[in-house]
Design a protein around this motif. Sequence first.
Motif, PDB file in Angstrom:
ATOM      1  N   LEU A  58      17.638  16.951-105.903  1.00  0.00           N
ATOM      2  CA  LEU A  58      17.599  17.641-107.198  1.00  0.00           C
ATOM      3  C   LEU A  58      16.969  18.867-107.406  1.00  0.00           C
ATOM      4  O   LEU A  58      17.581  19.701-108.266  1.00  0.00           O
ATOM      5  CB  LEU A  58      16.877  16.531-108.229  1.00  0.00           C
ATOM      6  CG  LEU A  58      17.562  15.313-108.810  1.00  0.00           C
ATOM      7  CD1 LEU A  58      16.568  14.296-109.719  1.00  0.00           C
ATOM      8  CD2 LEU A  58      18.643  15.782-109.431  1.00  0.00           C
ATOM      9  N   ASP A  59      15.838  19.211-106.831  1.00  0.00           N
ATOM     10  CA  ASP A  59      15.199  20.433-107.016  1.00  0.00           C
ATOM     11  C   ASP A  59      16.152  21.411-106.393  1.00  0.00           C
ATOM     12  O   ASP A  59      16.168  22.628-107.000  1.00  0.00           O
ATOM     13  CB  ASP A  59      13.897  20.499-106.215  1.00  0.00           C
ATOM     14  CG  ASP A  59      12.780  19.498-106.816  1.00  0.00           C
ATOM     15  OD1 ASP A  59      12.943  19.246-107.990  1.00  0.00           O
ATOM     16  OD2 ASP A  59      11.814  19.257-105.816  1.00  0.00           O
ATOM     17  N   GLN A  60      17.058  21.072-105.193  1.00  0.00           N
ATOM     18  CA  GLN A  60      17.902  22.121-104.599  1.00  0.00           C
ATOM     19  C   GLN A  60      18.964  22.650-105.589  1.00  0.00           C
ATOM     20  O   GLN A  60      19.286  23.664-105.821  1.00  0.00           O
ATOM     21  CB  GLN A  60      18.399  21.695-103.456  1.00  0.00           C
ATOM     22  CG  GLN A  60      17.791  21.548-102.331  1.00  0.00           C
ATOM     23  CD  GLN A  60      18.273  20.935-101.188  1.00  0.00           C
ATOM     24  OE1 GLN A  60      19.451  20.917-100.846  1.00  0.00           O
ATOM     25  NE2 GLN A  60      17.405  20.495 -99.854  1.00  0.00           N
ATOM     26  N   VAL A  61      19.543  21.619-106.178  1.00  0.00           N
ATOM     27  CA  VAL A  61      20.689  21.862-107.171  1.00  0.00           C
ATOM     28  C   VAL A  61      20.297  22.362-108.430  1.00  0.00           C
ATOM     29  O   VAL A  61      21.026  23.161-109.068  1.00  0.00           O
ATOM     30  CB  VAL A  61      21.649  20.542-107.321  1.00  0.00           C
ATOM     31  CG1 VAL A  61      21.042  19.486-108.267  1.00  0.00           C
ATOM     32  CG2 VAL A  61      22.898  20.622-107.592  1.00  0.00           C
ATOM     33  N   LEU A  62      18.987  21.897-108.872  1.00  0.00           N
ATOM     34  CA  LEU A  62      18.728  22.629-110.057  1.00  0.00           C
ATOM     35  C   LEU A  62      18.427  24.201-109.884  1.00  0.00           C
ATOM     36  O   LEU A  62      18.849  24.989-110.589  1.00  0.00           O
ATOM     37  CB  LEU A  62      17.222  22.135-110.411  1.00  0.00           C
ATOM     38  CG  LEU A  62      17.394  20.699-111.236  1.00  0.00           C
ATOM     39  CD1 LEU A  62      16.145  20.036-111.471  1.00  0.00           C
ATOM     40  CD2 LEU A  62      17.998  20.651-112.441  1.00  0.00           C
ATOM     41  N   SER A  63      18.027  24.419-108.593  1.00  0.00           N
ATOM     42  CA  SER A  63      17.602  26.044-108.320  1.00  0.00           C
ATOM     43  C   SER A  63      19.124  26.653-108.494  1.00  0.00           C
ATOM     44  O   SER A  63      19.114  27.842-109.022  1.00  0.00           O
ATOM     45  CB  SER A  63      16.942  25.871-107.049  1.00  0.00           C
ATOM     46  OG  SER A  63      16.829  27.335-106.647  1.00  0.00           O
ATOM     47  N   GLU A 170      19.248  12.353-117.294  1.00  0.00           N
ATOM     48  CA  GLU A 170      18.762  11.221-116.255  1.00  0.00           C
ATOM     49  C   GLU A 170      19.001  10.032-117.340  1.00  0.00           C
ATOM     50  O   GLU A 170      18.718   9.905-118.397  1.00  0.00           O
ATOM     51  CB  GLU A 170      17.310  11.217-116.193  1.00  0.00           C
ATOM     52  CG  GLU A 170      16.738  10.235-115.411  1.00  0.00           C
ATOM     53  CD  GLU A 170      14.909  10.538-115.284  1.00  0.00           C
ATOM     54  OE1 GLU A 170      14.641  10.815-114.154  1.00  0.00           O
ATOM     55  OE2 GLU A 170      14.278  10.106-116.241  1.00  0.00           O
ATOM     56  N   THR A 171      19.863   8.981-116.599  1.00  0.00           N
ATOM     57  CA  THR A 171      19.991   7.938-117.475  1.00  0.00           C
ATOM     58  C   THR A 171      18.862   6.761-117.445  1.00  0.00           C
ATOM     59  O   THR A 171      18.253   6.513-116.550  1.00  0.00           O
ATOM     60  CB  THR A 171      21.287   7.210-116.920  1.00  0.00           C
ATOM     61  OG1 THR A 171      20.947   6.685-115.463  1.00  0.00           O
ATOM     62  CG2 THR A 171      22.439   8.042-116.829  1.00  0.00           C
ATOM     63  N   HIS A 172      18.855   6.161-118.810  1.00  0.00           N
ATOM     64  CA  HIS A 172      17.869   4.942-118.889  1.00  0.00           C
ATOM     65  C   HIS A 172      18.577   4.047-119.460  1.00  0.00           C
ATOM     66  O   HIS A 172      18.778   3.593-120.627  1.00  0.00           O
ATOM     67  CB  HIS A 172      16.714   5.349-119.499  1.00  0.00           C
ATOM     68  CG  HIS A 172      15.838   6.309-119.049  1.00  0.00           C
ATOM     69  ND1 HIS A 172      14.741   6.136-118.216  1.00  0.00           N
ATOM     70  CD2 HIS A 172      15.832   7.768-118.863  1.00  0.00           C
ATOM     71  CE1 HIS A 172      14.269   7.192-117.658  1.00  0.00           C
ATOM     72  NE2 HIS A 172      14.748   8.325-118.107  1.00  0.00           N
ATOM     73  N   LEU A 173      19.388   3.001-118.619  1.00  0.00           N
ATOM     74  CA  LEU A 173      20.423   2.337-119.278  1.00  0.00           C
ATOM     75  C   LEU A 173      19.946   1.115-119.975  1.00  0.00           C
ATOM     76  O   LEU A 173      20.439   0.546-120.954  1.00  0.00           O
ATOM     77  CB  LEU A 173      20.907   1.449-118.104  1.00  0.00           C
ATOM     78  CG  LEU A 173      21.991   2.414-117.171  1.00  0.00           C
ATOM     79  CD1 LEU A 173      22.518   1.820-116.142  1.00  0.00           C
ATOM     80  CD2 LEU A 173      22.980   3.302-118.143  1.00  0.00           C
ATOM     81  N   ASP A 174      18.363   0.881-120.010  1.00  0.00           N
ATOM     82  CA  ASP A 174      17.778   0.001-120.854  1.00  0.00           C
ATOM     83  C   ASP A 174      17.231   0.354-122.092  1.00  0.00           C
ATOM     84  O   ASP A 174      16.633  -0.255-122.867  1.00  0.00           O
ATOM     85  CB  ASP A 174      16.576  -0.575-120.044  1.00  0.00           C
ATOM     86  CG  ASP A 174      15.460   0.359-119.435  1.00  0.00           C
ATOM     87  OD1 ASP A 174      15.941   1.286-119.440  1.00  0.00           O
ATOM     88  OD2 ASP A 174      14.448  -0.044-119.361  1.00  0.00           O
ATOM     89  N   GLN A 175      17.687   1.556-122.367  1.00  0.00           N
ATOM     90  CA  GLN A 175      17.056   2.282-123.771  1.00  0.00           C
ATOM     91  C   GLN A 175      18.180   2.701-124.440  1.00  0.00           C
ATOM     92  O   GLN A 175      19.386   2.915-124.045  1.00  0.00           O
ATOM     93  CB  GLN A 175      16.318   3.571-123.174  1.00  0.00           C
ATOM     94  CG  GLN A 175      14.977   3.154-122.646  1.00  0.00           C
ATOM     95  CD  GLN A 175      14.045   4.206-122.092  1.00  0.00           C
ATOM     96  OE1 GLN A 175      14.126   5.212-122.505  1.00  0.00           O
ATOM     97  NE2 GLN A 175      13.289   4.125-121.073  1.00  0.00           N
ATOM     98  N   SER A 176      18.010   3.105-125.668  1.00  0.00           N
ATOM     99  CA  SER A 176      18.772   3.811-126.615  1.00  0.00           C
ATOM    100  C   SER A 176      18.105   4.704-127.492  1.00  0.00           C
ATOM    101  O   SER A 176      17.186   4.477-128.213  1.00  0.00           O
ATOM    102  CB  SER A 176      19.486   2.739-127.574  1.00  0.00           C
ATOM    103  OG  SER A 176      20.538   3.028-128.111  1.00  0.00           O
ATOM    104  N   THR A 183      16.331  18.441-117.341  1.00  0.00           N
ATOM    105  CA  THR A 183      16.181  20.040-117.499  1.00  0.00           C
ATOM    106  C   THR A 183      17.209  20.440-118.085  1.00  0.00           C
ATOM    107  O   THR A 183      18.183  19.929-118.315  1.00  0.00           O
ATOM    108  CB  THR A 183      16.514  20.630-115.769  1.00  0.00           C
ATOM    109  OG1 THR A 183      15.372  19.920-114.958  1.00  0.00           O
ATOM    110  CG2 THR A 183      16.069  21.963-115.618  1.00  0.00           C
ATOM    111  N   LEU A 184      16.742  21.525-118.852  1.00  0.00           N
ATOM    112  CA  LEU A 184      17.519  22.425-119.868  1.00  0.00           C
ATOM    113  C   LEU A 184      17.775  23.851-119.547  1.00  0.00           C
ATOM    114  O   LEU A 184      16.827  24.387-119.294  1.00  0.00           O
ATOM    115  CB  LEU A 184      17.103  22.100-121.392  1.00  0.00           C
ATOM    116  CG  LEU A 184      18.119  22.600-122.270  1.00  0.00           C
ATOM    117  CD1 LEU A 184      19.021  21.676-122.537  1.00  0.00           C
ATOM    118  CD2 LEU A 184      17.383  22.400-123.843  1.00  0.00           C
TER     119      LEU A 184
END
Length: 187
Positions: A58-63, A170-176, A183-184
């Motif tokens: 994730l850090d690599q792709v974010l960079s 980031e997904t949180h399938l148990d939330q709505s 990151t934005l």
Amino acid sequence: MANNHHYFFAVKLPYEVKTYLNRWVQMHDAHYPFKRWVHPEDYHITLAFLGFAEKEMLDQVLSKVADLLKNEDSFELTLNKLGIFGPAKSPRIFWAGVKESDEINLLQKKVFKACLDTGFKLDKKPFKPHITIARKWGIEKPLEHEKLPELKNSEGGDFSFTISEVALYETHLDQSPKYREYTLFSL
């Protein structure tokens, strides 16, 4: 793995687009009996779905994505139609589409390549920019998708808007809502 969540890069939609689509859904959902309607805060246009990811990747792709987006400009998109993925008798996805846009197509290619170059295994289906608004058709009668209306503003004209942000969600399938900005990036 990084908390066992899925991750994806997407165009973040402006508030007015989410509000417009949510109003449309509230006025028309009885005519379209889907089992699950997407929370308005979760509306987005996916650029690359990563799935599970280790923090290091994730850090690599974010960079990489940060580097490529620093020279990208904001651009206009226009809502144009509704559509489905899957057969008319049991569509899996009900979506709002946008008019053809070289800018979003090029942006998606760049983000997609950065993800591939980092080592992510991505879905190779052709990119079709869309905003998922519902899932899973709920009745036996087929959806008459050829009769779906076009999306217009309150005066009957085009509904155009500016895209100025890309997010890693980031997904949180148990939330709505289910998706949280990890990151934005501003364009």
